[in-house]
Design a protein around this motif. Structure first.
Motif, PDB file in Angstrom:
ATOM      1  N   THR A 342       0.834  -1.205   0.000  1.00  0.00           N
ATOM      2  CA  THR A 342       0.000   0.000   0.000  1.00  0.00           C
ATOM      3  C   THR A 342       0.861   1.244   0.000  1.00  0.00           C
ATOM      4  O   THR A 342       0.621   2.196  -0.749  1.00  0.00           O
ATOM      5  N   ALA A 343       1.882   1.272   0.848  1.00  0.00           N
ATOM      6  CA  ALA A 343       2.748   2.444   0.943  1.00  0.00           C
ATOM      7  C   ALA A 343       3.636   2.595  -0.289  1.00  0.00           C
ATOM      8  O   ALA A 343       3.784   3.692  -0.835  1.00  0.00           O
ATOM      9  N   VAL A 344       4.225   1.487  -0.746  1.00  0.00           N
ATOM     10  CA  VAL A 344       5.209   1.573  -1.835  1.00  0.00           C
ATOM     11  C   VAL A 344       4.569   1.533  -3.215  1.00  0.00           C
ATOM     12  O   VAL A 344       5.210   1.912  -4.206  1.00  0.00           O
ATOM     13  N   GLY A 345       3.336   1.067  -3.323  1.00  0.00           N
ATOM     14  CA  GLY A 345       2.708   0.909  -4.636  1.00  0.00           C
ATOM     15  C   GLY A 345       3.303  -0.299  -5.328  1.00  0.00           C
ATOM     16  O   GLY A 345       3.265  -1.421  -4.817  1.00  0.00           O
ATOM     17  N   VAL A 346       3.877  -0.090  -6.512  1.00  0.00           N
ATOM     18  CA  VAL A 346       4.618  -1.130  -7.234  1.00  0.00           C
ATOM     19  C   VAL A 346       5.986  -0.537  -7.543  1.00  0.00           C
ATOM     20  O   VAL A 346       6.106   0.380  -8.359  1.00  0.00           O
ATOM     21  N   ALA A 347       7.010  -1.042  -6.873  1.00  0.00           N
ATOM     22  CA  ALA A 347       8.347  -0.433  -6.965  1.00  0.00           C
ATOM     23  C   ALA A 347       9.328  -1.366  -7.660  1.00  0.00           C
ATOM     24  O   ALA A 347       9.492  -2.523  -7.245  1.00  0.00           O
ATOM     25  N   PRO A 348      10.010  -0.885  -8.705  1.00  0.00           N
ATOM     26  CA  PRO A 348      10.989  -1.728  -9.407  1.00  0.00           C
ATOM     27  C   PRO A 348      12.249  -1.926  -8.566  1.00  0.00           C
ATOM     28  O   PRO A 348      12.676  -1.035  -7.825  1.00  0.00           O
ATOM     29  N   VAL A 349      12.848  -3.101  -8.683  1.00  0.00           N
ATOM     30  CA  VAL A 349      14.111  -3.396  -8.010  1.00  0.00           C
ATOM     31  C   VAL A 349      15.210  -3.440  -9.058  1.00  0.00           C
ATOM     32  O   VAL A 349      15.132  -4.212 -10.018  1.00  0.00           O
ATOM     33  N   GLY A 350      16.221  -2.601  -8.869  1.00  0.00           N
ATOM     34  CA  GLY A 350      17.314  -2.556  -9.838  1.00  0.00           C
ATOM     35  C   GLY A 350      18.394  -3.574  -9.564  1.00  0.00           C
ATOM     36  O   GLY A 350      19.043  -4.080 -10.484  1.00  0.00           O
ATOM     37  N   SER A 351      18.595  -3.869  -8.273  1.00  0.00           N
ATOM     38  CA  SER A 351      19.628  -4.855  -7.917  1.00  0.00           C
ATOM     39  C   SER A 351      19.323  -5.496  -6.573  1.00  0.00           C
ATOM     40  O   SER A 351      18.641  -4.904  -5.725  1.00  0.00           O
ATOM     41  N   ILE A 352      19.816  -6.709  -6.388  1.00  0.00           N
ATOM     42  CA  ILE A 352      19.743  -7.409  -5.108  1.00  0.00           C
ATOM     43  C   ILE A 352      21.134  -7.968  -4.824  1.00  0.00           C
ATOM     44  O   ILE A 352      21.756  -8.585  -5.698  1.00  0.00           O
ATOM     45  N   THR A 353      21.618  -7.741  -3.609  1.00  0.00           N
ATOM     46  CA  THR A 353      22.935  -8.235  -3.210  1.00  0.00           C
ATOM     47  C   THR A 353      22.767  -9.384  -2.229  1.00  0.00           C
ATOM     48  O   THR A 353      22.112  -9.244  -1.198  1.00  0.00           O
ATOM     49  N   TYR A 354      23.365 -10.532  -2.575  1.00  0.00           N
ATOM     50  CA  TYR A 354      23.265 -11.740  -1.745  1.00  0.00           C
ATOM     51  C   TYR A 354      24.644 -12.373  -1.627  1.00  0.00           C
ATOM     52  O   TYR A 354      25.280 -12.666  -2.631  1.00  0.00           O
ATOM     53  N   GLN A 355      25.118 -12.514  -0.384  1.00  0.00           N
ATOM     54  CA  GLN A 355      26.430 -13.102  -0.100  1.00  0.00           C
ATOM     55  C   GLN A 355      27.538 -12.440  -0.917  1.00  0.00           C
ATOM     56  O   GLN A 355      28.398 -13.095  -1.495  1.00  0.00           O
ATOM     57  N   GLY A 356      27.463 -11.113  -0.952  1.00  0.00           N
ATOM     58  CA  GLY A 356      28.502 -10.336  -1.622  1.00  0.00           C
ATOM     59  C   GLY A 356      28.353 -10.231  -3.131  1.00  0.00           C
ATOM     60  O   GLY A 356      29.120  -9.506  -3.786  1.00  0.00           O
ATOM     61  N   LYS A 357      27.381 -10.937  -3.699  1.00  0.00           N
ATOM     62  CA  LYS A 357      27.171 -10.890  -5.146  1.00  0.00           C
ATOM     63  C   LYS A 357      26.007  -9.969  -5.476  1.00  0.00           C
ATOM     64  O   LYS A 357      24.917 -10.121  -4.946  1.00  0.00           O
ATOM     65  N   ARG A 358      26.229  -9.019  -6.354  1.00  0.00           N
ATOM     66  CA  ARG A 358      25.197  -8.069  -6.765  1.00  0.00           C
ATOM     67  C   ARG A 358      24.581  -8.522  -8.090  1.00  0.00           C
ATOM     68  O   ARG A 358      25.282  -8.679  -9.085  1.00  0.00           O
ATOM     69  N   MET A 359      23.272  -8.732  -8.056  1.00  0.00           N
ATOM     70  CA  MET A 359      22.534  -9.157  -9.253  1.00  0.00           C
ATOM     71  C   MET A 359      21.681  -7.985  -9.735  1.00  0.00           C
ATOM     72  O   MET A 359      20.956  -7.369  -8.944  1.00  0.00           O
ATOM     73  N   GLU A 360      21.757  -7.664 -11.017  1.00  0.00           N
ATOM     74  CA  GLU A 360      21.032  -6.527 -11.568  1.00  0.00           C
ATOM     75  C   GLU A 360      19.894  -7.008 -12.458  1.00  0.00           C
ATOM     76  O   GLU A 360      19.972  -8.070 -13.096  1.00  0.00           O
ATOM     77  N   TYR A 361      18.835  -6.179 -12.518  1.00  0.00           N
ATOM     78  CA  TYR A 361      17.613  -6.564 -13.229  1.00  0.00           C
ATOM     79  C   TYR A 361      17.151  -5.468 -14.180  1.00  0.00           C
ATOM     80  O   TYR A 361      17.483  -4.287 -14.020  1.00  0.00           O
ATOM     81  N   ARG A 362      16.368  -5.884 -15.144  1.00  0.00           N
ATOM     82  CA  ARG A 362      15.802  -4.954 -16.111  1.00  0.00           C
ATOM     83  C   ARG A 362      14.758  -4.071 -15.431  1.00  0.00           C
ATOM     84  O   ARG A 362      13.988  -4.532 -14.586  1.00  0.00           O
ATOM     85  N   THR A 363      14.737  -2.804 -15.803  1.00  0.00           N
ATOM     86  CA  THR A 363      13.722  -1.870 -15.306  1.00  0.00           C
ATOM     87  C   THR A 363      13.315  -0.954 -16.451  1.00  0.00           C
ATOM     88  O   THR A 363      13.950  -0.925 -17.503  1.00  0.00           O
ATOM     89  N   GLY A 364      12.243  -0.211 -16.248  1.00  0.00           N
ATOM     90  CA  GLY A 364      11.830   0.784 -17.240  1.00  0.00           C
ATOM     91  C   GLY A 364      10.928   0.230 -18.324  1.00  0.00           C
ATOM     92  O   GLY A 364      10.264  -0.804 -18.158  1.00  0.00           O
ATOM     93  N   ALA A 365      10.921   0.918 -19.454  1.00  0.00           N
ATOM     94  CA  ALA A 365      10.025   0.586 -20.560  1.00  0.00           C
ATOM     95  C   ALA A 365      10.211  -0.863 -21.014  1.00  0.00           C
ATOM     96  O   ALA A 365      11.325  -1.374 -21.093  1.00  0.00           O
ATOM     97  N   GLY A 366       9.090  -1.522 -21.272  1.00  0.00           N
ATOM     98  CA  GLY A 366       9.117  -2.884 -21.774  1.00  0.00           C
ATOM     99  C   GLY A 366       9.119  -3.940 -20.692  1.00  0.00           C
ATOM    100  O   GLY A 366       9.088  -5.143 -21.002  1.00  0.00           O
ATOM    101  N   THR A 367       9.155  -3.517 -19.416  1.00  0.00           N
ATOM    102  CA  THR A 367       9.121  -4.492 -18.324  1.00  0.00           C
ATOM    103  C   THR A 367       7.706  -4.559 -17.742  1.00  0.00           C
ATOM    104  O   THR A 367       6.859  -3.714 -18.005  1.00  0.00           O
ATOM    105  N   ALA A 368       7.479  -5.558 -16.911  1.00  0.00           N
ATOM    106  CA  ALA A 368       6.140  -5.756 -16.353  1.00  0.00           C
ATOM    107  C   ALA A 368       5.770  -4.711 -15.311  1.00  0.00           C
ATOM    108  O   ALA A 368       4.614  -4.281 -15.231  1.00  0.00           O
ATOM    109  N   CYS A 369       6.739  -4.296 -14.517  1.00  0.00           N
ATOM    110  CA  CYS A 369       6.460  -3.407 -13.385  1.00  0.00           C
ATOM    111  C   CYS A 369       5.709  -2.133 -13.770  1.00  0.00           C
ATOM    112  O   CYS A 369       4.644  -1.850 -13.206  1.00  0.00           O
ATOM    113  N   PRO A 370       6.208  -1.320 -14.710  1.00  0.00           N
ATOM    114  CA  PRO A 370       5.480  -0.093 -15.047  1.00  0.00           C
ATOM    115  C   PRO A 370       4.109  -0.360 -15.659  1.00  0.00           C
ATOM    116  O   PRO A 370       3.169   0.419 -15.473  1.00  0.00           O
ATOM    117  N   GLN A 371       3.976  -1.452 -16.380  1.00  0.00           N
ATOM    118  CA  GLN A 371       2.693  -1.814 -16.980  1.00  0.00           C
ATOM    119  C   GLN A 371       1.655  -2.117 -15.898  1.00  0.00           C
ATOM    120  O   GLN A 371       0.532  -1.619 -15.929  1.00  0.00           O
TER     121      GLN A 371
END
Length: 395
Positions: A342-371
């Motif tokens: 409710t507070a955040v709405g639908v927020a895109p995640v650009g990266s997640i860091t797990y055990q020192g490894k940074r994983m990056e994800y697609r954001t912006g036009a053409g992705t599901a989140c903004p749609q």
């Protein structure tokens, strides 16, 4: 105008405010006194909102709407309802926003017996207000109340309280496109109790604050950290309901993550420490091709109203949606990740860091989140026709 001025001065006299103020004043900040006027008598301070005061649909409080964030802005009124000894809630009423009095032995202060909800009111261009699925919040509060050994008000009582709170604070609802009025219903054990037991008395109250973006990043992609030391919830606990006791324990991990530049924390399950649960204040989704997956709500994960809505909207858009156990390793295979709440709405995640490894994800036009976000907000604000019966309109 004459009749309206008479009603206005009647109201300000009842509040003890200088009657030299005019309802047509451009400096609408003068209304801030509604929440701060002191009263030597608690009963006097609880005078209900006068139905005769007709707030124009397009009157606004003195707020810099363009720089609104997600912080508490004191509004005019809150709604209060008490639970009698027989477990039934009495007729509630609007009171001027202000402090509440609690016994030092109150159940909420000593044993954390309280739950809360969060919903929003949006303003249409014609000035009317729209609530989004308040019945779902009401039913979730009933479930939470049962888990926390508390009586609960009915769905109709809950919705009426939310509607009255929104209407009474209408001038604090941002202009279309500038944010929303966040409404916070609270049910707390207000009666005194020394031994560990349910409170002998309960108070339900609802207050509101105008808000915009929850995260300081605004609409920019979030950078999330996977927490391995601290758990958010455990099996058999209260992670699946919106109790206040779920939130203070995450502050340690959240503060540590933010000090390192992360936006929020993603928690793993407490049993195996390898499956995704949720973020501190929202649910999480991962996208791979046409498949959207989110952790199943199996008792440790809050069943978000926005989460449920996005699942349905995604299916309407042709996505295959799965609610299942998601191993943390799948984060490295995802095309896209986003959070909902409710507070955040639908927020895109650009990266997640797990055990020192940074994983990056697609954001912006053409992705599901903004749609999905566009559709959700379109329904919430009345720009897209409500074919699902999700909207409650207040004129």
């Amino acid at each position: 105008m004459i009749q309206r001025t008479i009603r206005f001065h009647k109201l300000v006299r009842s509040l003890g405010v200088a009657s030299s103020l005019s309802p047509s004043s451009k400096n609408l900040g003068v209304y801030r006194c509604f929440g701060t006027v002191a009263s030597p008598n608690a009963e006097q301070a609880s005078d209900p909102f006068e139905d005769s005061y007709d707030l124009d649909k397009h009157e606004y409080a003195d707020v810099d709407w363009d720089n609104l964030g997600f912080g508490l802005v004191q509004t005019d009124y809150m709604y209060v309802m008490k639970c009698s000894n027989d477990g039934k809630f009495e007729q509630g009423q609007l009171r001027r926003y202000g402090n509440i009095e609690l016994n030092p032995a109150a159940g909420v202060l000593n044993y954390g017996q309280a739950i809360y909800e969060g919903t929003k009111a949006h303003r249409k261009k014609d000035g009317n207000l729209l609530l989004f699925r308040p019945d779902q919040n009401a039913m979730r509060m009933k479930i939470g109340a049962e888990r926390m050994c508390m009586p609960s008000l009915s769905v109709d009582q809950f919705i009426d309280a939310v509607k009255q709170t929104a209407q009474a604070n209408k001038r604090w609802v941002p202009p279309p496109g500038k944010g929303s009025l966040y409404i916070r219903p609270l049910l707390l054990g207000s009666g005194p109790i020394l031994g560990l037991a349910p409170s002998p008395e309960y108070t339900f109250l609802t207050y509101a604050s105008p808000v915009r973006n929850y995260f300081k990043e605004g609409s920019a992609p979030l950078n999330v950290y996977v927490e391995e030391e601290y758990d958010r919830a455990s099996r058999g606990g209260a992670g699946g309901v919106k109790t206040i006791t779920n939130y203070a324990p995450v502050l340690k991990a959240l503060t540590r993550a933010k000090s390192k530049g992360f936006s929020d924390v993603l928690y793993l399950d407490s049993v195996h420490n390898k499956n995704l649960e949720e973020v501190s204040s929202c649910n999480i989704f991962i996208v791979k091709g046409n498949v959207i997956s989110t952790p199943a709500t199996s008792g440790t994960i809050l069943s978000g109203v926005t989460r449920r809505s996005i699942i349905e909207i995604a299916r309407d858009h042709g996505y295959q949606v799965e609610e299942r156990v998601i191993p943390v390793e799948e984060l490295s295979e995802a095309d896209e990740v986003f959070c909902t709440g409710t507070a955040v709405g639908v927020a895109p995640v650009g990266s997640i860091t797990y055990q020192g490894k940074r994983m990056e994800y697609r954001t912006g036009a053409g992705t599901a989140c903004p749609q999905l976000y566009s559709t959700l907000v379109g329904i919430q604000t009345g720009q897209i026709g409500d074919k699902k019966g999700w909207i409650v309109e207040i004129d």
